[in-house]
Write a protein that holds these residues in place. Structure first.
Motif, PDB file in Angstrom:
ATOM      1  N   CYS A  65       0.822  -1.212   0.000  1.00 51.17           N
ATOM      2  CA  CYS A  65       0.000   0.000   0.000  1.00 51.17           C
ATOM      3  C   CYS A  65       0.859   1.266   0.000  1.00 51.17           C
ATOM      4  N   LEU A  66       2.138   1.152   0.402  1.00 50.13           N
ATOM      5  CA  LEU A  66       3.027   2.307   0.399  1.00 50.13           C
ATOM      6  C   LEU A  66       3.699   2.518  -0.956  1.00 50.13           C
ATOM      7  N   ASP A  73      -5.280   6.121   1.211  1.00 52.89           N
ATOM      8  CA  ASP A  73      -5.681   5.461   2.456  1.00 52.89           C
ATOM      9  C   ASP A  73      -6.007   3.980   2.185  1.00 52.89           C
ATOM     10  N   PHE A  74      -5.733   3.179   3.184  1.00 56.08           N
ATOM     11  CA  PHE A  74      -5.847   1.713   2.998  1.00 56.08           C
ATOM     12  C   PHE A  74      -6.263   1.080   4.326  1.00 56.08           C
ATOM     13  N   ASN A 104       2.490  13.210   5.847  1.00 53.10           N
ATOM     14  CA  ASN A 104       2.960  12.026   6.586  1.00 53.10           C
ATOM     15  C   ASN A 104       1.917  10.907   6.464  1.00 53.10           C
ATOM     16  N   HIS A 105       2.454   9.715   6.355  1.00 51.83           N
ATOM     17  CA  HIS A 105       1.581   8.538   6.254  1.00 51.83           C
ATOM     18  C   HIS A 105       1.676   7.749   7.559  1.00 51.83           C
ATOM     19  N   ILE A 106       0.548   7.614   8.256  1.00 56.76           N
ATOM     20  CA  ILE A 106       0.531   6.915   9.550  1.00 56.76           C
ATOM     21  C   ILE A 106      -0.033   5.504   9.333  1.00 56.76           C
ATOM     22  N   ILE A 107       0.741   4.551   9.786  1.00 61.18           N
ATOM     23  CA  ILE A 107       0.362   3.135   9.629  1.00 61.18           C
ATOM     24  C   ILE A 107       0.064   2.551  11.004  1.00 61.18           C
TER      25      ILE A 107
END
Length: 859
Positions: A65-66, A73-74, A104-107
């Motif tokens: 997904c990155l 969004d996933f 920023n991408h928060i996982i």
């Protein structure tokens, strides 16, 4: 990139500490795909240290997904492959946010491997549960259903959505469910007790009854606390409840329980498995009258009122069902027109409806009715219909078997041809009359023997002889009083018991009989003169015991014959000389055996299917220079009395085998010879060995010999006789039950005997074309033979009509005057050659017809 570059450095310390303590893995990736934050939860999931990942490329996380451009969004559950190659199930949630102008991408990541495995196990358990044919119910401690399988839906009609969340009792329990037993079992489980099971009635979605066996158990947690109650529910309607009816009937029949008790037990058991019915079984006799057999829950006065009512088109439910041979339902007795004359008693006892079904015999006769009464106006349920379907067959079997046994019992004590008491019954009647004879009174006993009866059989055939005996019995009945009793000993010998008759009165009866017999009988188109010799003895003047009294009457009868026949003689002391004459006959018989003066005649047995010779029966004959031709009916009983019968039997076997060997050497193809043996022969443990010696001597295979035995052979000294029979069959020699149907043996015992053949007694042949009873008995014997895979032979077949009827019944072999009487060997050889020639001509005729048919078809 340093930790100070992480957006979270600007967050309060409390928030940062909370993120570090979170169970979920939290990872922050900047827009350049660099990892800027990696908490302790993420370390556990990816098995990576922060120092190894912070500032590094996010590709190390192996998250597809990155890799999208742009990142979107996933949220999903994925199979996560870690750097060390291990694989886990994880839920991944990815969202993007902008902090201080930076994307920023928060996982958020959670390890759900254990949960996924649990779901797989649950899925497998559900699949297994849905494969079983037993209903599964899981309820919580409040008894609300939490799970049901597909078998539950199939059995009760409720889907899982309809069932889950509802109390089990609300769903499937009803008015006749054994709630007390279920509650007791549940209480025991909740208290930590062992699992158990209960049988009870439950109800499906449509309200139909179902008998089930419910096995209940408890599910507990690690601390032993009850969490769920598990029920495995099996439909036992067919497997146990209906089979219990069959077992009940079969065991009762095996124990010889009276038919009324069997009916009572059946009704009681039905009312146990169908608590909302009152059961009744009525017998319908040959006259069309009903008689209660079973109805334990019906008022006794009501059952008594039914006894003797004639069936008809408007006679309640049972009478109407019996009349039409179809089930009849009266949903409201009060208004049903068929019930108006009969409704008062059932209505007074609270019975409002009645459903009756006819019980039919194999020949289609209605022999009973099976009825359900209801306490409300209603129709039968499907469960009730299934019960009745089973019960009508069981009731028919029980009633027919009891009727058959009653008929066999009647035959055991009555002569088949004339219906008169036979020898066994006569002894009982004479004993009773002597015991009841008051002091100063007498009992007279008259023995009657038809004069020249053998001539009738020899010239006109056995059918004419039988007709003569029947007409004779009718004339004798007309000449005796209502207290007098007439019986037949066998052959042409009759006995007349005359209670309260002195010598003068007895002689008057004998004189009337002699005069009545003076008029000739009409046998078909012929007038046949008839006479009889009568001997009389008197109790207590001549003897005080039955055996001596019978011997004296017999001696007086022989004296009447010597006096010229067609007369009577009263016993006197001088007749004791007759005993000497009998001794002389015994001596003559001994000489005949020793000197080979006996001979065998042979009667052919013909296969019904193709007319070929099945075998021959060897019949003993005796011609004495002084006595002339002595009937087997005379010298065979005499041989039994004086102990010569065993010698005659063994001589017959030797002579029959000698003749068979001679015929085979001459090229005559006779498959087997049947020889009659006495029960006494089978008491000899060396019989099998002696038979083997005879066969070896004449170089005959074992299947060339068939031994005919009577039912008495295995009823008297049964164990010893049966052992001998098994030894004989082990040699390959056949065993045939002669005169089958005239004895009183058990059919279940017959199935275990080492026999190969059944012979229908000739007494059943006479009326087989016009008497339904004789036809039914012959049919029954044929069916018994077919069921046991035995050859069935009918003897005494004298007409073409009888032969055809037997062939249609499936009787394998026929024997009698329709083909030939018993013949001397030379005469039999001539007959056999003519018969084979006739068979060949018939076959040739068939071959000649077939081409003509073919030509016609081609044309």
């Amino acid at each position: 990139m340093s930790a100070s570059d992480c957006p979270l450095t600007k967050m309060p310390d409390v928030l940062r500490a909370a993120l570090e303590c979170a169970d979920d893995g939290i990872v922050i990736v900047d827009d350049a795909r660099r990892i800027t934050y990696f908490n302790a939860g993420a370390e556990r999931i990816w098995k990576l240290a922060p120092a190894d990942v912070l500032g590094g490329d996010a590709a190390i996380l192996t998250l597809k997904c990155l890799q999208a451009d742009p990142v979107v969004d996933f949220r999903d559950e994925i199979s996560l492959i870690r750097r060390d190659g291990s694989r886990i199930k994880a839920t991944i949630a990815l969202s993007s946010t902008t902090i201080d102008g930076t994307v920023n991408h928060i996982i958020f990541a959670r390890d759900v491997t254990a949960e996924a495995e649990r779901r797989v196990r649950i899925g497998l358990l559900n699949a297994v549960s849905d494969q079983t044919n037993r209903a599964v119910i899981i309820a919580d401690v409040e008894h609300n259903i939490r799970y049901v399988n597909s078998a539950f839906t199939a059995l009760f009609g409720y889907t899982s959505e309809e069932a889950e969340g509802r109390p089990a009792a609300e769903l499937i329990a009803g008015c006749h469910t054994n709630r007390r037993a279920i509650a007791k079992l549940v209480k025991r489980l909740m208290a930590g007790g062992r699992r158990g099971e209960v049988e009870t009635l439950v109800y499906d979605k449509s309200g139909e009854e179902i008998w089930v066996c419910a096995r209940l158990d408890a599910f507990r947690d690690n601390k032993g606390r009850l969490r769920h109650i598990f029920a495995l529910v099996e439909d036992i309607t067919e497997s146990r409840q209906l089979r219990s009816l069959q077992q009940l009937i079969m065991s009762a029949l095996a124990d010889e329980v009276p038919i009324t008790e069997i009916a009572d037990r059946l009704c009681r058991r039905v009312e146990e498995i169908a608590p909302d019915v009152v059961c009744s079984l009525l017998h319908v006799d040959a006259a069309g009258l009903v008689h209660p057999l079973g109805g334990p829950s019906l008022p006794e006065d009501y059952s008594s009122a039914l006894d003797g009512i004639a069936i008809g088109p408007d006679v309640g439910s049972c009478g109407t069902a019996a009349f039409y041979g179809e089930p009849v339902l009266a949903e409201d007795l009060d208004t049903d027109p068929r019930w108006q004359p009969y409704k008062a008693m059932p209505l007074a006892t609270g019975l409002r409806a009645c459903w009756s079904t006819p019980v039919k015999a194999k020949d289609g006769r209605v022999i009973a009715t099976f009825a359900f009464y209801y306490r409300e106006s209603r129709a039968p349920s499907n469960w009730h219909r299934r019960i009745v379907d089973a019960c009508v067959d069981l009731a028919a079997f029980a009633i027919e078997r009891k009727e058959a046994r009653a008929e066999i019992a009647r035959l055991a004590y009555h002569d088949i041809l004339t219906g008169l008491p036979n020898r066994a019954q006569l002894r009982h009647l004479i004993t009773t009359a002597i015991d009841a004879c008051p002091t100063g009174s007498h009992v007279a006993l008259a023995f009657l023997d038809v004069d020249h009866f053998k001539d009738v059989n020899d010239t006109l055939g056995h059918a004419a002889g039988d007709e003569l005996l029947i007409q004779l019995a009718q004339r004798l009945r007309e000449q005796i009083g209502p207290e007098d009793m007439l019986g037949r000993l066998g052959g042409d010998e009759f006995v007349i018991l005359l209670p309260h008759r002195n010598a003068e009165s007895a002689e008057q009866v004998a004189t009337r009989i002699t005069e009545a017999l003076a008029a000739p009988l009409r046998l078909g188109s012929k007038l046949m003169p008839m006479s009889a010799s009568i001997g009389i003895s008197l109790y207590p003047d001549h003897a005080t015991d039955i055996d001596t009294l019978m011997q004296q009457a017999d001696a007086a009868m022989y004296m009447a014959k010597q006096a010229g026949r067609s007369t009577h003689c009263m016993f006197n002391a001088e007749m004791n000389g007759l005993t000497e004459q009998r001794l002389a006959m015994i001596a003559a018989l001994r000489r005949a055996i020793a000197e080979g003066a006996l001979s065998l005649f042979y009667q052919p047995q013909i296969r019904s299917c193709d007319g070929a010779v099945h075998g021959v029966e060897a019949l003993a004959r005796w011609h004495d220079a002084v006595l002339g031709d002595v009937s087997p009916a005379k010298f065979i009983p005499l041989a039994e009395e004086c102990g010569l019968i065993e010698q005659i039997g063994l001589w017959s076997v030797r002579e029959a085998c000698r003749q068979m060997a001679a015929w085979r050497r001459a090229g005559l193809n006779i498959p087997s010879v049947s020889v009659n043996l006495s029960p006494i022969n089978f008491r000899n443990v060396t019989l099998a060995a002696r038979l083997q010696d005879v066969l070896t001597e004449h170089d005959l295979p074992p299947d060339a010999l068939m031994l005919e035995i009577t039912e008495g052979t295995f009823m008297q000294d049964g164990a010893a006789a049966l052992e001998t029979m098994h030894a004989i069959r082990a040699l390959g020699i056949g065993l045939s039950v002669d005169d089958f149907g005239t004895g009183y043996s058990s059919l279940s015992r017959l199935a275990h005997l080492p026999i190969r053949e059944l012979k229908i007694d000739r007494s059943f042949m006479r009326d087989i074309e016009k008497d339904a009873g004789a036809l039914a008995i012959a049919t029954a014997v044929v069916r018994v033979g077919q069921g046991l895979r035995l050859t069935v032979v009918a003897e005494g077949v004298e007409t073409e009509g009888q032969r055809k009827m037997l062939a249609e019944l499936g009787c394998d072999v026929v024997q009698g005057y329709v083909y030939a009487p018993a013949l001397a060997p030379v005469a039999f050889e001539r007959w056999l050659i003519e018969h084979c020639a006739e068979q060949a001509r018939a076959m040739l005729g068939q071959l000649e017809v077939k081409p003509a048919v073919a030509v016609k078809r081609s044309a």
